[in-house]
Motif scaffolding. Sequence first.
Motif, PDB file in Angstrom:
ATOM      1  N   GLU A 163       0.851  -1.191   0.000  1.00  0.00           N
ATOM      2  CA  GLU A 163       0.000   0.000   0.000  1.00  0.00           C
ATOM      3  C   GLU A 163       0.884   1.238   0.000  1.00  0.00           C
ATOM      4  N   VAL A 164       0.496   2.240  -0.774  1.00  0.00           N
ATOM      5  CA  VAL A 164       1.238   3.501  -0.747  1.00  0.00           C
ATOM      6  C   VAL A 164       0.244   4.659  -0.700  1.00  0.00           C
ATOM      7  N   ALA A 182      -1.747  -1.158  -3.909  1.00  0.00           N
ATOM      8  CA  ALA A 182      -2.847  -0.198  -3.856  1.00  0.00           C
ATOM      9  C   ALA A 182      -2.292   1.193  -3.591  1.00  0.00           C
ATOM     10  N   ALA A 183      -2.631   2.140  -4.462  1.00  0.00           N
ATOM     11  CA  ALA A 183      -2.174   3.520  -4.289  1.00  0.00           C
ATOM     12  C   ALA A 183      -3.352   4.377  -3.861  1.00  0.00           C
ATOM     13  N   PHE A 184      -3.252   5.017  -2.690  1.00  0.00           N
ATOM     14  CA  PHE A 184      -4.350   5.826  -2.188  1.00  0.00           C
ATOM     15  C   PHE A 184      -4.095   7.306  -2.447  1.00  0.00           C
ATOM     16  N   VAL A 225       5.312   4.030   2.688  1.00  0.00           N
ATOM     17  CA  VAL A 225       5.813   4.527   1.403  1.00  0.00           C
ATOM     18  C   VAL A 225       4.864   5.606   0.874  1.00  0.00           C
ATOM     19  N   ALA A 226       5.442   6.708   0.410  1.00  0.00           N
ATOM     20  CA  ALA A 226       4.631   7.752  -0.222  1.00  0.00           C
ATOM     21  C   ALA A 226       5.166   8.041  -1.614  1.00  0.00           C
ATOM     22  N   ILE A 227       4.240   8.467  -2.482  1.00  0.00           N
ATOM     23  CA  ILE A 227       4.623   8.868  -3.835  1.00  0.00           C
ATOM     24  C   ILE A 227       4.149  10.298  -4.061  1.00  0.00           C
ATOM     25  N   CYS A 262       2.402  13.075   3.506  1.00  0.00           N
ATOM     26  CA  CYS A 262       3.097  12.128   2.628  1.00  0.00           C
ATOM     27  C   CYS A 262       4.606  12.384   2.617  1.00  0.00           C
ATOM     28  N   LEU A 263       4.998  13.643   2.708  1.00  0.00           N
ATOM     29  CA  LEU A 263       6.413  13.982   2.581  1.00  0.00           C
ATOM     30  C   LEU A 263       7.166  13.827   3.892  1.00  0.00           C
TER      31      LEU A 263
END
Lengths: 506, 211
Positions: A123-124, A147-149, A219-221, A246-247
């Motif tokens: 998950e990210v 899964a990207a939220f 993990v963040a994008i 996220c950052l």
Amino acid sequence: MSSTYLGMPSLPVFGTGNLNATESFPQAAKRELKNTQLRANLAHATHTIRDKRENAVAELPDWEEMRDAGSAIKNATMANLPALLEAFETNFTARGGIIHWARDAQEANEIVTALIKETGETEVVKVKSMATAEIGLNEYLQEQGIAAFETDLAELIVQLDHDKPSHILVPAIHKNRNQIRDIFLREMEEVDPGLSNEPARLAEAARRHLRKKFLSAKVAISGANFGLADTGTLTVVESEGNGRMCLTLPDTLITVMGIEKLLPSWRDLEVFMQLLPRSSTGERMNPYTSLWTGVTPGDGPQNVHLVLLDNGRTAALADQMGRTALNCIRCSACMNVCPVYERTGGHAYGSTYPGPIGAILSPLMTGIKSEENNSLPYASSLCGACFDACPVKINIPEILVHLRGEDVDSQRAKVKVPTQMDLMMKASEWAFSDGSHINLLEKGLPIGKLAAGRAKVIKKLPGIAAGWTQSRDIPAPPSQSFRQWWVKEHQSPEPRRNPAKEEDQL
Amino acid sequence: MSARDDVMSRIKSALRDAPPTPDIPRNYRLATNKTAAQRCEQLVGRLLDYKANVYVVPTTQAPAKLAQLLADAESIVVPHGLEEHWLSGLRDDAGSLRIEVDSPEHRLSVSALDSVDAVVTTAAVAVSETGTIILDGSSSQGRRIISLVPDRHICLLAAKDIVEVLPEAIARLNATAPQTWISGPSATSDIELERVEGVHGPRTLDVLILT
Ligand code: SF4
């Protein structure tokens, strides 16, 4: 700083991913125009933001000076891109960041996926980023079992509803509060069944829904608004605090940024952080801006990656007339002032990049021959409002005309027999070459009037001219032309010696 | 060829016409023409506009003001570099307030931060024209996470650190420090463009301007 290129000039390599219109703009627009909710919401949104922007801009005594600086800084960036990318890479890497390069969408998706898999997470969390929308990252990750939220409120709404953004700044502007409440009730676990349609309550529901995700995310994008070459610093501009979450919270941060997002120096931020918020949301400053340079020991993610993305940007850069389109800072001002966008909305443009900038950027990145993108440069009345609004002074109308020329050339290369357009052009060449030719043609005007009938409109023109009447009626031509009227009114005119002068006086 | 070399050579090929590098005309305002009092007044107006709470107090009265603002709080977090005397008004209290100190040796967990009522930090610089307060991660401002997770952020700002225009702030800051620029509490206009304050960031922002 400029480098001399000694290698063989190569052909431009175009971008892939969500950059293509899959149907022609007129076709898509025709469908979108029927969506009255979308049109009403968009008209309201674009007008409101437009007014706010105008106030925010009028408040500054040096707005034009700032635009001049912004435009020059971006031109200087493009002229020195190789050296600036190298400097950025050196500085970002020296502080513990890791840089990856991606030629196209597929490669970028593969890099991001591999980095996530290395962490063992499935998950990210994501903060709004156009670059990752462009490469179709969410869909790719889903195929890979990740899964990207989306965490931006509007992106969350769009994602929960399995829809597409309609505006780059307010992606869910095509939905009203009742629709949003219904989506939340349907898609959010643990949501209060008595949820009201008050925006404050809806925002609170989103906060609850995402808070656990933020606090446990590994993990963040993200995307990035600017990368500063002389310091290796990245910037994210936002409002809600989901970007900060996220950052700051996860162990691993993966940022995807187009190679054109650089600015030469830290100091340049003083220009762009004035241009962007005022042009974008019409605010003096957006609520939150985050800056990070590689890894800060003990503070924020300790595993920091940046994917530098080409995906057609170098093809745009190779177009000498079109390369300034890369100066875009994605503020959306050009969309909010565009009479075409206001009516059709963002979906009609197909690509991740809608509106006037999308109409030039998408075909520049994919090549004018790609699918239906050749119809995009025509999605404009060339009124010039976008040019006036653009904080970095991109001459969008000029590039639109340039791309129309490219399209005509590429069509002509395809067909050997003269097209209807060629024949029409030949005919008008003949008509305008001599006044007597026009006189002759104007004798035919009453026929047009007849064709229009009682309603005094022509609903369908023949041949390729039918395109013109597809979405509008043409008023019947008058029974006489201006020139015929003039001759009648001035029965014994002076012999006309200098038609140009006469025109001047009109 | 590596992707890096490939992209670099594509860029160089795209630029084979060697476009000129223009001079950058920096004819915009680089410095203030306002007095300190005018800058303070402007900042207060902007922050109120953003729905932050603003208090202008003499430096000597800051501890008392802080104690007043936190009268109902049960716990707060402070960065290790925050000078002890700011908290003197709180310590005097019967000791019912729990003060957690976040330091490099003792980093608070996310859940610990999520359970405190407020965070108290200083700021590096503020820009009055845009209503922006800038944190740069120095020891009295702390790690980015501590001013993010608690629902209320109380920020102590020395009046001498208020500049008028952004270029003045940029000149004072170190680019590579992790920065957070804050212009009011978090907000969204994503639902029918109606502005709602308080989404994911701290929902309450109190700024104490110390004169
Ligand atoms: S082209 Fe100009 S106005 Fe349009 S989004 Fe880009 S920067 Fe903004």
